[in-house]
Motif scaffolding. Structure first.
Motif, short mmCIF file in Angstrom:
data_model
loop_
_atom_site.label_atom_id
_atom_site.label_comp_id
_atom_site.label_asym_id
_atom_site.label_seq_id
_atom_site.Cartn_x
_atom_site.Cartn_y
_atom_site.Cartn_z
N SER A 71 -1.36 3.89 -4.72
CA SER A 71 -0.30 3.19 -5.47
C SER A 71 0.07 1.85 -4.86
O SER A 71 0.33 0.88 -5.57
N LYS A 75 -1.72 -1.46 -8.47
CA LYS A 75 -0.51 -1.41 -9.28
C LYS A 75 -0.87 -1.00 -10.71
O LYS A 75 -0.88 -1.81 -11.66
N ILE A 107 3.71 -2.87 -12.19
CA ILE A 107 2.74 -1.79 -12.37
C ILE A 107 2.28 -1.76 -13.83
O ILE A 107 3.09 -1.58 -14.75
N HIS A 331 -2.77 7.66 -8.27
CA HIS A 331 -1.61 6.76 -8.24
C HIS A 331 -0.33 7.59 -8.41
O HIS A 331 0.48 7.34 -9.29
N ASN A 334 3.16 5.74 -8.09
CA ASN A 334 3.40 4.94 -9.29
C ASN A 334 3.81 5.81 -10.46
O ASN A 334 4.71 5.47 -11.24
#
Length: 415
Positions: A71, A75, A107, A331, A334
């Motif tokens: 993460s 992004k 992100i 991720h 995120n």
């Protein structure tokens, strides 16, 4: 932990899947209707308190296998969701809440509408998960029964409380501790789904329809009653009317509920079993009364003042579609930031105003009121305390139970 078994789905489970794809909750028609309904509607504490709220800190049980979390370097988020299940701009080119998240965080969200049915989607991702491989997804939305199964299999990752301050603080009480994920260690609701009764006042001659008993026994409704082709909704509502709880359903109570509905089939009381297509018959008056999904009724009531809905005194069924992070997702942090973002009341209000499902986020009322005052008091979006006391969920079933019950239900509805 449940072990993965590579057997194929049973014939009755496949039949249930096809039924759901054709006209059930998964069908594009229903979600398109909800998108239209939202347009119609628009036209007219801190982490220290979490334990007291019934949500323990994450990290107490073993979750799915994680991968290196990229993460910080990458992004991005790969997000799989159902069709027509997020806010869209008037020109259809943008998703405002996702765009705002990207602008704030940097992100990028790769949003894919590739879930049409729980069982179909499970079949798509299970070979990778069973092999310990990345599915290519960081976040996915699954209905509660499948979410529970994924957790039992160890195929989703446990959430990090430190990344979810808004989610932990703002999750509405009714959604806090389902039997398949006590304390919400692995999942958070995307939206809630409520099942109710609906009727056309013109078709009933002005009479109210307030119970399953009335659906099954009122001779004035004979041949104009519809029940849902979704087993958990129809059997669950019938169980509640019988004084039984779907949370504790067993073979005997399930069979009793099916037998009761079968009587309505045999004597001609029930016209048909439907998915979302009951909406057309209800509007025309061909169906006088039915079991319905609450979200459908927003648009129907705007279009036709004769359409009414009731949450029976005996109780009603509810379920959730839930955000989960699959094992090996690359991720995770995120994805947790995106989950948390949708638990900010202003963001949750924007989403709920558009799609018209039951909002799982507490504190959205003033934000909904800014969009449209009627939204803030709409029980189809924000159930009140009296409704909360009447809500029930079908208990988690084992694979063997699910196959057995679906077989009996398929025979009942002639599927």
């Amino acid at each position: 932990m449940e072990q993965y078994e590579p057997e194929r789905l049973s014939p009755v489970q496949l039949a249930a899947m096809r039924r759901n794809l054709r006209n059930g909750r998964a069908s594009l028609g229903r979600r398109s209707l909800l998108r239209a309904s939202a347009g119609g509607a628009l036209a007219i504490g801190g982490l220290g308190a979490l334990s007291a709220c019934g949500i323990p800190a994450a990290g107490k049980t073993q979750g799915g296998v994680s991968a290196d979390d990229l993460s910080a370097k990458e992004k991005t988020i790969n997000f799989s969701n159902w069709t027509e299940y997020i806010d869209v701009s008037d020109d259809g080119k943008h998703r405002p809440t996702l765009d705002a998240f990207t602008k704030r965080t940097g992100i990028k969200v790769n949003y894919t509408e590739d879930i049409n049915d729980n069982v179909e989607f499970f079949g798509k991702i299970k070979p990778q998960l069973a092999a310990g491989q990345d599915t290519g997804r960081d976040l996915m939305v699954l209905t509660d029964w499948l979410a529970g199964r994924m957790i039992r299999l160890g195929w989703v990752q446990q959430l990090d409380a430190a990344n979810l301050p808004h989610a932990y603080a703002n999750l509405a009480q009714r959604f806090r501790s389902p039997d398949w994920d006590p304390g919400r260690a692995y999942s958070y609701p995307w939206q809630g789904i409520a099942t109710c009764l609906a009727y056309n006042k013109k078709a009933t001659g002005g009479r109210k329809v307030t119970s399953i008993t009335q659906l099954l026994e009122d001779s004035s409704l004979k041949g104009k009653v519809a029940m849902l082709s979704e087993m958990r909704d129809t059997v669950g509502m019938t169980l509640l009317d019988m004084g039984e709880k779907p949370e504790t359903v067993n073979d005997d109570t399930f069979d009793a509920a099916v037998a009761r509905v079968q009587k309505g089939v045999d004597n001609g009381q029930i016209r048909k079993f439907t998915g979302n297509d009951y909406t057309d018959g209800l509007s025309k008056g061909d169906i006088a009364a039915c079991i319905a999904w609450a979200g459908d009724l927003v648009q129907l009531r705007i279009d036709d003042p004769n359409i009414e809905y009731v949450f029976p005194d005996a109780g009603f069924m509810s379920s959730t579609d839930n955000m989960l992070i699959p094992a090996k997702a690359r991720h995770k942090t995120n994805a947790e930031r995106l989950i948390d973002y949708y638990y900010e009341p202003a963001v949750a209000a924007q989403l709920s105003a558009y799609i018209a499902y039951v909002c799982p986020v507490a504190g959205v009322e003033p934000y909904l009121a800014k969009i449209d005052p009627a939204l803030a008091t709409n029980p189809l979006i924000l159930p009140d305390a009296a409704m909360d006391a009447k809500t029930h969920s079908f208990r988690s079933l084992s694979d063997a139970e699910d196959s057995k019950y679906e077989e009996k239900f398929s025979k009942l509805i002639g599927a």
